[in-house]
Design a protein around this motif. Structure first.
Motif, short mmCIF file in Angstrom:
data_model
loop_
_atom_site.label_atom_id
_atom_site.label_comp_id
_atom_site.label_asym_id
_atom_site.label_seq_id
_atom_site.Cartn_x
_atom_site.Cartn_y
_atom_site.Cartn_z
N ASP A 1 -32.53 -11.70 38.28
CA ASP A 1 -31.95 -11.48 36.95
C ASP A 1 -31.96 -12.77 36.15
O ASP A 1 -32.28 -12.80 34.98
CB ASP A 1 -30.51 -10.99 37.06
N LYS A 2 -31.58 -13.85 36.82
CA LYS A 2 -31.45 -15.12 36.10
C LYS A 2 -32.79 -15.82 35.96
O LYS A 2 -33.07 -16.45 34.96
CB LYS A 2 -30.49 -16.04 36.87
N GLU A 3 -33.62 -15.72 36.99
CA GLU A 3 -34.76 -16.62 37.07
C GLU A 3 -36.08 -16.09 36.51
O GLU A 3 -36.80 -16.82 35.88
CB GLU A 3 -35.00 -17.01 38.53
N GLY A 4 -36.42 -14.85 36.80
CA GLY A 4 -37.78 -14.39 36.49
C GLY A 4 -38.74 -14.97 37.52
O GLY A 4 -38.36 -15.87 38.29
N LEU A 5 -39.98 -14.48 37.52
CA LEU A 5 -40.91 -14.85 38.59
C LEU A 5 -41.18 -16.36 38.65
O LEU A 5 -41.19 -16.94 39.74
CB LEU A 5 -42.22 -14.07 38.45
N THR A 6 -41.38 -16.99 37.50
CA THR A 6 -41.70 -18.43 37.53
C THR A 6 -40.55 -19.24 38.12
O THR A 6 -40.75 -20.13 38.94
CB THR A 6 -42.02 -18.94 36.10
N GLY A 7 -39.33 -18.91 37.69
CA GLY A 7 -38.16 -19.63 38.22
C GLY A 7 -38.01 -19.41 39.72
O GLY A 7 -37.77 -20.36 40.48
#
Ligand code: CDP
Length: 223
Positions: A203-209
């Motif tokens: 939820d917070k990060e997304g794939l790159t994060g």
């Protein structure tokens, strides 16, 4: 470099396979999608009229196991007795029944043996529900991926629509909720956060994060 096994567990549509693929590509490791293996067995059962809305002939499917070869191509595509069935295993028909197949202990034993054999080559990223807890409890690094229901439903709906599947948001949500319930409450190898797993949130990060956090952890082990 020692042989590395990375596990990524989590509920449906949290982004495990996307993260696993990105990690495998980055390190030139093999990605093994263990969910695709349960989906392949489910597809086999449906294709052989052993499983539909009215019946599930567990005993006959058990009898067929010695003739069933589930594997992956070099490009990590799932195969059933040598035939690539990537598209077939992603259908809603399979999604609606796969958790019933996956809760049977004999089918799990069959899969776990194959998963351990596939992992023997080393330098593998395997994602699923019980990979860090049961299949590879001594894995080099374990991740557990979480995401809100909203994010999960939107991800899966978009994937299915892109593949041309006729499906509603409501159906996708019902399927995910049903599988969550069966996968988390079964007696054999339920979905749990494995011991020592690093918990990540999509939820917070997304794939790159997520990729950046995961590779920073993995790099510590590669030094
Ligand atoms: O793609 P999605 O996240 O929806 O699910 P999947 O990873 O393809 O897994 C499909 C189903 O296989 C799950 O809902 C579980 O019932 C089962 N499964 C399992 O029991 N153990 C695993 N290691 C992987 C999947």
């Amino acid at each position: 470099m020692d042989s590395i096994i990375i596990t990524i567990d989590g509920a449906s549509s949290t982004g495990k396979s996307s993260l696993a693929k990105a990690i495998a590509k980055h390190y030139d490791f093999k990605h093994i999608d263990s969910g695709a293996m349960y989906r392949a067995l489910t597809f086999y059962a449906q294709d052989h009229n052993l499983l539909d809305d009215h019946k599930f002939d567990v005993d006959t499917l058990i009898d067929h196991l010695p003739t069933i070869d589930i594997d992956f191509t070099n490009a990590d595509e799932i195969t059933l007795n040598g035939k690539i069935i990537e598209d077939q295993v992603r259908s809603m028909e399979v999604s609606n029944k796969v958790s019933l197949v996956a809760k049977e202990p004999l089918f799990r034993q069959f899969m776990v043996a194959k998963q351990r054999q596939l992992g023997e080559i080393g330098n593998v990223v395997m994602d699923g529900r019980d990979i860090g807890s049961v299949v590879f409890p001594n894995a080099t690094i374990k991740f557990f991926l979480e995401a809100s229901m909203e994010v999960r439903v939107n991800r899966r709906y978009a994937e299915l629509i892109e593949k041309g599947e006729q499906v509603s948001v409501k159906e996708v949500q019902a399927n995910i909720a049903k599988r969550d319930h069966i996968d988390s409450n079964r007696d054999d190898s339920p979905l749990i956060i494995p011991e020592n797993a690093i918990v990540l949130s999509n939820d917070k990060e997304g794939l790159t994060g997520l990729f950046n956090i995961a590779t920073a952890e993995i790099d510590k082990h590669l030094r």
